[in-house]
Design a protein around this motif. Structure first.
Motif, PDB file in Angstrom:
ATOM      1  N   ALA A   1       0.858  -1.488   0.108  1.00  0.00           N
ATOM      2  CA  ALA A   1       0.222   0.117  -0.198  1.00  0.00           C
ATOM      3  C   ALA A   1       0.766   1.176   0.395  1.00  0.00           C
ATOM      4  O   ALA A   1       0.481   2.199  -0.761  1.00  0.00           O
ATOM      5  N   LEU A   2       1.523   1.101   0.634  1.00  0.00           N
ATOM      6  CA  LEU A   2       2.594   2.407   0.900  1.00  0.00           C
ATOM      7  C   LEU A   2       3.315   2.687  -0.293  1.00  0.00           C
ATOM      8  O   LEU A   2       4.023   2.966  -1.389  1.00  0.00           O
ATOM      9  N   MET A   3       4.015   1.063  -1.502  1.00  0.00           N
ATOM     10  CA  MET A   3       4.886   1.074  -2.521  1.00  0.00           C
ATOM     11  C   MET A   3       3.754   2.090  -3.638  1.00  0.00           C
ATOM     12  O   MET A   3       4.409   2.626  -4.478  1.00  0.00           O
ATOM     13  N   ALA A   4       2.755   2.059  -3.191  1.00  0.00           N
ATOM     14  CA  ALA A   4       1.871   1.974  -4.292  1.00  0.00           C
ATOM     15  C   ALA A   4       1.140   3.220  -4.402  1.00  0.00           C
ATOM     16  O   ALA A   4       1.422   4.334  -5.307  1.00  0.00           O
ATOM     17  N   ARG A   5       1.637   4.049  -3.241  1.00  0.00           N
ATOM     18  CA  ARG A   5       1.287   5.744  -3.530  1.00  0.00           C
ATOM     19  C   ARG A   5       3.150   6.335  -3.374  1.00  0.00           C
ATOM     20  O   ARG A   5       3.254   7.432  -3.726  1.00  0.00           O
ATOM     21  N   ILE A   6       3.645   5.663  -2.974  1.00  0.00           N
ATOM     22  CA  ILE A   6       5.181   5.765  -3.622  1.00  0.00           C
ATOM     23  C   ILE A   6       5.334   6.284  -5.409  1.00  0.00           C
ATOM     24  O   ILE A   6       5.998   7.250  -5.678  1.00  0.00           O
ATOM     25  N   ARG A   7       5.015   4.860  -6.168  1.00  0.00           N
ATOM     26  CA  ARG A   7       4.918   4.905  -7.577  1.00  0.00           C
ATOM     27  C   ARG A   7       3.768   5.896  -7.988  1.00  0.00           C
ATOM     28  O   ARG A   7       4.581   6.645  -9.120  1.00  0.00           O
ATOM     29  N   GLN A   8       3.755   6.434  -7.132  1.00  0.00           N
ATOM     30  CA  GLN A   8       3.061   7.957  -7.690  1.00  0.00           C
ATOM     31  C   GLN A   8       3.318   8.623  -8.011  1.00  0.00           C
ATOM     32  O   GLN A   8       2.910   9.528  -9.087  1.00  0.00           O
ATOM     33  N   HIS A   9       4.005   8.898  -7.435  1.00  0.00           N
ATOM     34  CA  HIS A   9       5.766  10.518  -7.652  1.00  0.00           C
ATOM     35  C   HIS A   9       7.366   9.699  -7.434  1.00  0.00           C
ATOM     36  O   HIS A   9       7.973  10.197  -7.295  1.00  0.00           O
ATOM     37  N   GLN A  10       8.023   9.016  -8.645  1.00  0.00           N
ATOM     38  CA  GLN A  10       8.527   8.186  -9.155  1.00  0.00           C
ATOM     39  C   GLN A  10       9.425   9.490  -9.717  1.00  0.00           C
ATOM     40  O   GLN A  10       8.418  10.710 -10.504  1.00  0.00           O
ATOM     41  N   VAL A  11      10.598   9.756  -9.354  1.00  0.00           N
ATOM     42  CA  VAL A  11      11.346  10.711  -9.628  1.00  0.00           C
ATOM     43  C   VAL A  11      12.247  10.701 -11.012  1.00  0.00           C
ATOM     44  O   VAL A  11      12.160  11.385 -12.191  1.00  0.00           O
ATOM     45  N   ASP A  12      11.921   9.480 -11.490  1.00  0.00           N
ATOM     46  CA  ASP A  12      12.509   8.921 -12.544  1.00  0.00           C
ATOM     47  C   ASP A  12      11.928   8.038 -12.646  1.00  0.00           C
ATOM     48  O   ASP A  12      12.235   6.785 -12.234  1.00  0.00           O
ATOM     49  N   ARG A  13      11.002   7.934 -14.176  1.00  0.00           N
ATOM     50  CA  ARG A  13      10.405   5.982 -14.382  1.00  0.00           C
ATOM     51  C   ARG A  13      11.035   5.695 -15.269  1.00  0.00           C
ATOM     52  O   ARG A  13      10.646   4.498 -14.825  1.00  0.00           O
ATOM     53  N   LEU A  14      12.203   5.984 -15.655  1.00  0.00           N
ATOM     54  CA  LEU A  14      13.550   5.118 -16.654  1.00  0.00           C
ATOM     55  C   LEU A  14      14.471   4.821 -15.573  1.00  0.00           C
ATOM     56  O   LEU A  14      15.484   3.690 -16.330  1.00  0.00           O
ATOM     57  N   GLY A  15      14.662   5.411 -14.046  1.00  0.00           N
ATOM     58  CA  GLY A  15      15.771   4.414 -13.776  1.00  0.00           C
ATOM     59  C   GLY A  15      16.953   5.178 -14.238  1.00  0.00           C
ATOM     60  O   GLY A  15      17.281   5.898 -14.617  1.00  0.00           O
ATOM     61  N   GLY A  16      18.408   4.265 -14.114  1.00  0.00           N
ATOM     62  CA  GLY A  16      19.500   4.454 -14.000  1.00  0.00           C
ATOM     63  C   GLY A  16      19.284   3.656 -15.189  1.00  0.00           C
ATOM     64  O   GLY A  16      18.645   3.339 -15.835  1.00  0.00           O
ATOM     65  N   ASN A  17      20.180   4.148 -16.215  1.00  0.00           N
ATOM     66  CA  ASN A  17      20.636   3.860 -18.052  1.00  0.00           C
ATOM     67  C   ASN A  17      20.859   2.744 -18.242  1.00  0.00           C
ATOM     68  O   ASN A  17      20.943   1.897 -17.010  1.00  0.00           O
ATOM     69  N   TRP A  18      21.064   1.862 -19.310  1.00  0.00           N
ATOM     70  CA  TRP A  18      20.758   0.614 -20.119  1.00  0.00           C
ATOM     71  C   TRP A  18      22.242  -0.093 -19.440  1.00  0.00           C
ATOM     72  O   TRP A  18      22.143  -1.334 -18.599  1.00  0.00           O
ATOM     73  N   VAL A  19      23.233   0.327 -19.411  1.00  0.00           N
ATOM     74  CA  VAL A  19      24.069   0.119 -19.004  1.00  0.00           C
ATOM     75  C   VAL A  19      24.572   0.153 -17.761  1.00  0.00           C
ATOM     76  O   VAL A  19      25.194  -0.941 -17.373  1.00  0.00           O
ATOM     77  N   ALA A  20      24.461   1.167 -16.628  1.00  0.00           N
ATOM     78  CA  ALA A  20      24.400   1.145 -15.645  1.00  0.00           C
ATOM     79  C   ALA A  20      23.488  -0.137 -14.855  1.00  0.00           C
ATOM     80  O   ALA A  20      23.968  -1.129 -14.258  1.00  0.00           O
ATOM     81  N   GLN A  21      22.362  -0.476 -15.894  1.00  0.00           N
ATOM     82  CA  GLN A  21      21.367  -1.280 -15.161  1.00  0.00           C
ATOM     83  C   GLN A  21      22.228  -3.268 -15.735  1.00  0.00           C
ATOM     84  O   GLN A  21      22.596  -3.445 -14.543  1.00  0.00           O
ATOM     85  N   GLN A  22      22.416  -2.911 -15.961  1.00  0.00           N
ATOM     86  CA  GLN A  22      23.549  -4.215 -16.857  1.00  0.00           C
ATOM     87  C   GLN A  22      24.855  -4.472 -16.194  1.00  0.00           C
ATOM     88  O   GLN A  22      24.568  -5.940 -15.284  1.00  0.00           O
TER      89      GLN A  22
END
Length: 261
Positions: free
Chosen positions: A125-146
């Motif tokens: 329930a709390l995570m649902a509230r947080i996800r409404q206001h994501q700072v960056d929907r993409l997160g880290g770039n692809w290279v960083a994620q890999q």
């Protein structure tokens, strides 16, 4: 002017008239958000062995009020290195629950600090509230994620070596500091990749010690960025570095302090 996404996210948790409990010293970003949104920040001193160098439940319980909306716990505490056991975290959760407040358990240094990736864990329930206001929907770039995925997949191959190096360097710095009457190690054994050193006995503030050490070719951090009151009292030294760098630092530290006298 519209508020920044990060500010809108925190508006879900506190605002004018609320209180936010934090440690002093402590990482400054969340208190800064709280003040920006009108929350009263209650900074509790933990710069003492009597407090265990951390925000223990007994201290928090004495400062909670009906206006408390957030209790912030940094574990291990940046910048002192003190950490919490399971019973302490459970007790803090109970305090938050009884007072209808949020407990923010910031465990950045536990697993993620050196990889520069992170994660949020919360009730759905709390995570649902947080996800409404994501700072960056993409997160880290692809290279960083890999890179992060590869690092975690191979963790058994490298993490034991890093932990061993970290502990070895912490012990080397402690042995060095123990030979210098004007310095004291804070919160031994630290549970992070650094050592905090009290410099009050030198007769100089942390910035002066940082400059003297820099003249010897080493970069350490003053505590000023984490506490206006206690920042001048201590410095922070990173320990996930090559052993040879630590040996050279330990040789240079007495020379740097002698230059201050």
């Amino acid at each position: 002017m519209r508020p920044r996404p990060s500010t809108r996210r925190w508006q879900r948790f506190f605002g004018p008239g609320d209180q936010t409990i934090v440690s002093d010293p402590g990482w400054p970003h969340i208190p800064n958000f709280a003040r920006t949104l009108g929350s009263e920040v209650i900074s509790i001193s933990v710069y003492s062995p009597n407090a265990g160098w951390k925000l223990v439940p007994e201290i928090v319980r004495d400062h909670v009020t009906p206006r408390t909306k957030l209790i912030m716990v940094i574990d291990p505490l940046n910048p002192l290195g003190s950490c919490y056991d399971e019973e302490e975290i459970k007790a803090l959760c109970e305090i938050a629950d009884l007072n209808d407040a949020w407990l923010l358990h910031d465990a950045t240094y536990r697993d993620f600090a050196r990889l520069r990736v992170g994660a949020s864990i919360a009730h759905p329930a709390l995570m649902a509230r947080i996800r409404q206001h994501q700072v960056d929907r993409l997160g880290g770039n692809w290279v960083a994620q890999q890179g992060a995925i590869a690092a975690y997949q191979t963790k058994p191959n490298w993490k034991p070596r890093v932990l061993e190096m970290n502990r070895r360097n912490q012990e080397a710095i402690k042995a060095c500091v123990d030979e210098i009457d004007s310095l004291d190690i804070i919160s031994w054994l630290p549970a992070a990749n650094f050592v905090a050193i009290d410099v009050i006995g030198t007769g100089h503030d942390s910035e002066a010690v940082v400059r003297a050490v820099l003249d010897e070719g080493f970069v350490i951090r003053s505590g000023n960025y984490t506490s206006e009151i206690y920042g001048p009292n201590f410095v922070r030294v990173t320990t996930t570095v090559p052993d040879e760098d630590v040996r050279r630092f330990c040789d240079a530290l007495p020379r740097a302090l002698k230059r201050l006298t």
